[in-house]
Design a protein around this motif. Structure first.
Motif, PDB file in Angstrom:
ATOM      1  N   LYS A  61      -5.175  -8.879  21.824  1.00 58.50           N
ATOM      2  CA  LYS A  61      -6.577  -9.098  22.202  1.00 58.50           C
ATOM      3  C   LYS A  61      -7.377  -9.989  21.244  1.00 58.50           C
ATOM      4  CE  LYS A  61      -6.583  -5.780  25.541  1.00 58.50           C
ATOM      5  NZ  LYS A  61      -7.036  -5.779  26.870  1.00 58.50           N
ATOM      6  N   HIS A  65     -12.793  -7.040  21.423  1.00 55.78           N
ATOM      7  CA  HIS A  65     -11.851  -5.952  21.112  1.00 55.78           C
ATOM      8  C   HIS A  65     -12.269  -5.174  19.850  1.00 55.78           C
ATOM      9  CE1 HIS A  65      -8.192  -3.675  20.977  1.00 55.78           C
ATOM     10  NE2 HIS A  65      -7.783  -4.228  19.851  1.00 55.78           N
ATOM     11  N   ARG A  69     -14.738  -3.181  18.934  1.00 54.71           N
ATOM     12  CA  ARG A  69     -15.157  -1.771  19.039  1.00 54.71           C
ATOM     13  C   ARG A  69     -13.949  -0.840  19.113  1.00 54.71           C
ATOM     14  NH1 ARG A  69     -20.439   0.366  21.334  1.00 54.71           N
ATOM     15  NH2 ARG A  69     -19.338   2.098  22.271  1.00 54.71           N
ATOM     16  N   LEU A  70     -13.053  -1.133  20.082  1.00 57.01           N
ATOM     17  CA  LEU A  70     -11.866  -0.289  20.268  1.00 57.01           C
ATOM     18  C   LEU A  70     -10.959  -0.378  19.038  1.00 57.01           C
ATOM     19  CD1 LEU A  70     -10.080   1.548  21.985  1.00 57.01           C
ATOM     20  CD2 LEU A  70      -9.126  -0.476  23.097  1.00 57.01           C
ATOM     21  N   HIS A  71     -10.827  -1.597  18.476  1.00 60.49           N
ATOM     22  CA  HIS A  71      -9.948  -1.778  17.334  1.00 60.49           C
ATOM     23  C   HIS A  71     -10.421  -0.960  16.121  1.00 60.49           C
ATOM     24  CE1 HIS A  71      -7.057  -3.552  14.641  1.00 60.49           C
ATOM     25  NE2 HIS A  71      -8.025  -3.830  13.791  1.00 60.49           N
ATOM     26  N   LYS A  72     -11.736  -0.898  15.951  1.00 60.00           N
ATOM     27  CA  LYS A  72     -12.250  -0.134  14.806  1.00 60.00           C
ATOM     28  C   LYS A  72     -11.940   1.353  14.972  1.00 60.00           C
ATOM     29  CE  LYS A  72     -15.941  -3.104  13.102  1.00 60.00           C
ATOM     30  NZ  LYS A  72     -17.334  -3.176  12.709  1.00 60.00           N
ATOM     31  N   VAL A  73     -12.088   1.861  16.214  1.00 56.33           N
ATOM     32  CA  VAL A  73     -11.788   3.289  16.467  1.00 56.33           C
ATOM     33  C   VAL A  73     -10.298   3.546  16.221  1.00 56.33           C
ATOM     34  CG1 VAL A  73     -11.719   5.096  18.235  1.00 56.33           C
ATOM     35  CG2 VAL A  73     -13.672   3.539  18.130  1.00 56.33           C
ATOM     36  N   LEU A  74      -9.432   2.710  16.867  1.00 53.68           N
ATOM     37  CA  LEU A  74      -7.984   2.888  16.706  1.00 53.68           C
ATOM     38  C   LEU A  74      -7.569   2.667  15.248  1.00 53.68           C
ATOM     39  CD1 LEU A  74      -6.559   1.003  19.843  1.00 53.68           C
ATOM     40  CD2 LEU A  74      -6.449   3.459  19.404  1.00 53.68           C
ATOM     41  N   THR A 132       0.355   1.102  18.773  1.00 54.37           N
ATOM     42  CA  THR A 132      -0.687   0.791  19.756  1.00 54.37           C
ATOM     43  C   THR A 132      -1.764  -0.096  19.142  1.00 54.37           C
ATOM     44  OG1 THR A 132      -0.301   2.981  20.701  1.00 54.37           O
ATOM     45  CG2 THR A 132      -2.298   1.860  21.402  1.00 54.37           C
ATOM     46  N   THR A 133      -2.235   0.285  17.944  1.00 55.37           N
ATOM     47  CA  THR A 133      -3.291  -0.481  17.262  1.00 55.37           C
ATOM     48  C   THR A 133      -2.833  -1.917  17.006  1.00 55.37           C
ATOM     49  OG1 THR A 133      -3.925   1.576  16.165  1.00 55.37           O
ATOM     50  CG2 THR A 133      -4.865  -0.446  15.274  1.00 55.37           C
TER      51      THR A 133
END
Ligand code: HEM
Length: 173
Positions: free
Chosen positions: A131, A141, A143-148, A123-124
């Motif tokens: 993105k 992208h 913010r989400l990428h850092k979490v994932l 997924t990551t």
């Protein structure tokens, strides 16, 4: 002599603990990817080398895919399950009773991370490639990428640590 040696390595592995070649291979891969992963995080966080980070993460993903697929085929299809690798000789099993149950519990704990990791990584990787621009740089992208990304890092490190723990309990202790 040479063929005998090869057959012995395939059946017992190369780390000297009477496991199997693919089990030793996947354990080695799990240890080897950690420094590469740390380096990839260092280059993205401190050197802002986004392209290098992307390439390293793709290479790590492919390495994991090959190692895990080969390992699963060998363990499940060739050997018929981990029990047959741990207890090669049913007449004198290496693990029985409490020791066997303990190894089983450690394996189940390991599987929580080992099973979730490929999904999280895929997924990551997929979202990042979709993105971020072709020449990757921070953007919407991020913010989400850092979490994932951090979740994937923690998952793979836990897979590695608990995998080594199982290997130790099942083949070394
Ligand atoms: C599973 C694969 C990947 C993992 C585990 C991962 C992990 C991470 C982590 C943890 C960070 C944050 C570092 C920090 O705290 O500053 C990061 C940043 C970044 N990654 Fe990845 N990454 C992966 C794949 C990719 C790919 C394929 C690309 C490019 C297409 C990419 C591009 C970036 C960029 C541009 C940043 C910087 C974001 C920013 O600082 O705003 N990553 N990555």
């Amino acid at each position: 002599m040479n063929r005998l040696y090869t057959a012995c390595i395939m059946k017992n592995g190369f780390l000297g603990h009477d496991a199997s070649f693919m089990l030793d291979f996947v354990v080695t891969a799990l240890v080897a990817i950690v420094p590469v992963l740390l380096y990839s995080l260092y280059v993205v966080k401190y050197q802002k080398k986004f392209r290098l980070h992307r390439n390293l993460q793709i290479a790590l993903g492919l390495t994991l895919l090959v190692a895990v697929t080969a390992f699963e085929v060998d363990t499940q299809i060739i050997h018929g399950g981990w029990e047959n690798i741990v207890n090669k000789d049913p007449d004198s099993p290496r693990l029985s009773g409490e020791a066997y149950q303990y190894a089983r519990s450690v394996l189940h704990f390991h599987l929580i991370f080992a099973i979730s990791t490929p999904f999280l990584w895929a997924t990551t990787l997929f979202l990042a490639l979709k993105k971020f621009p072709g020449d990757p740089k921070p953007g919407s992208h991020s913010r989400l990428h850092k979490v994932l990304g951090w979740a994937s890092v923690i998952d793979i490190v836990m897979t590695s640590v608990t995998g080594l723990w199982f290997y130790y309990v099942a083949f070394v202790a």
